[in-house]
Design an enzyme around this catalytic site. Structure first.
Site, PDB file in Angstrom:
ATOM      1  CG  ASP A   1      -1.873   1.222   1.410  1.00 56.64           C
ATOM      2  OD1 ASP A   1      -1.608   1.968   0.564  1.00 56.64           O
ATOM      3  OD2 ASP A   1      -2.898   1.076   2.000  1.00 56.64           O
TER       4      ASP A   1
ATOM      5  CE1 TYR B   1      -6.543  10.871 -11.861  1.00 55.31           C
ATOM      6  CE2 TYR B   1      -6.868  12.253 -13.566  1.00 55.31           C
ATOM      7  CZ  TYR B   1      -6.138  11.412 -13.391  1.00 55.31           C
ATOM      8  OH  TYR B   1      -5.534  10.545 -14.176  1.00 55.31           O
TER       9      TYR B   1
ATOM     10  CE  LYS C   1      -2.520  10.628 -11.766  1.00 50.96           C
ATOM     11  NZ  LYS C   1      -1.393   9.723 -11.881  1.00 50.96           N
TER      12      LYS C   1
END
Length: 269
Positions: free
Chosen positions: A64, A155, A159
């Site tokens: 993880d 998102y 990014k």
């Protein structure tokens, strides 16, 4: 001898999608591959399948990337098994949908933890080995690393951070031999494309359900993209943007933001 033959590569997010395609391409080119993903059962299946398809030295480590101790174990076990590391492919991550005004700080933190901080953890842990090998860091960003379409929730912000981090790594460590490649692909071909975001996109325009947040782009074959990524890394390129014509939008948005916004609105309506 092929460039990747006998190279040691860690791939996070290795059990599906682009991560799995990269593992297969690395193995096809006779690299030795370390598969990292959270689902131990799925990961073992991928390890066996990879060896069946392309007999090579494969190590699978359930990881993880949001956990410091698990990332440290990933790098330590790679060092113990192979003695070195030539490439780290940071592919673990996920996309999202949502109106920004209803995206909380907690929502942003959750996505940043996986898409950005997980990438930072893996890179920091692997850097000593990568610098020794004058190796590669391959960061999988997105077209959303360069320009933000509507209704992507947190998102795009996560990014964008990947893009900035990649550039700083290049500027600070290129002279020490580290190569950093930022990959900015459009939406990938998936069996669940078009239905994947139905729940998250409830109440949003229909385009939010589509791959790429409604930007009208053909889905990219992850197998073909994996080949392009490894060629770009071999050439030690700083960036790979697919499709390449997206560069025009990025350039326009930098020089004339209002014009760039106008184009994006048309592309996502």
């Amino acid at each position: 001898m092929a460039y990747w033959q006998d190279k040691i590569a860690i791939v996070t997010g290795a059990s599906a999608g682009l991560g799995w395609a990269l593992c297969c391409e690395l193995a096809r080119q006779k690299a030795r591959v370390v598969l990292a993903a959270r689902d131990a059962e799925r990961l073992e299946y991928c390890r066996e399948e990879l060896i069946r398809q392309h007999p090579t030295d494969v190590l699978a480590i359930s990881t993880d990337v949001t956990k410091d101790d698990q990332v440290a174990r990933l790098v330590d076990e790679t060092r113990s098994r192979f003695g070195r590391l030539d490439a780290l492919v940071n592919c673990a991550g996920r996309s999202a949908r949502g109106a920004l005004r209803s995206t909380s700080a907690a929502d942003c933190a959750e996505l940043m933890e996986l898409n950005f901080y997980g990438l930072v953890r893996c890179t920091q842990a692997a850097l000593p080995l990568l610098l020794d090998a004058r190796g590669h860091v391959i960061n999988i960003g997105s077209l959303a690393s360069k320009t933000a379409a509507p209704h992507l929730g947190a998102y795009a912000a996560s990014k964008f951070a990947v893009a900035a981090y990649s550039q700083q790594l290049r500027l600070e460590l290129a002279d020490l031999g580290l190569h950093v490649l930022l990959v900015c692909p459009g939406p990938l071909k998936r069996k669940d494309a078009g239905a994947r975001y139905d729940v998250q996109a409830a109440g949003l325009p229909d385009t939010a359900r589509e791959p790429g947040g409604g930007v009208k782009l053909r889905g990219i074959d992850p197998v073909l993209l994996a080949g392009k990524i490894l060629k770009a890394a071999e050439a030690r390129r700083p960036e790979l943007i697919v499709p390449g014509r997206a560069r025009w939008l990025f350039a326009i948005a930098q020089l004339w933001p209002s014009w760039g916004d106008s184009i994006l609105r048309r592309m996502t309506s």
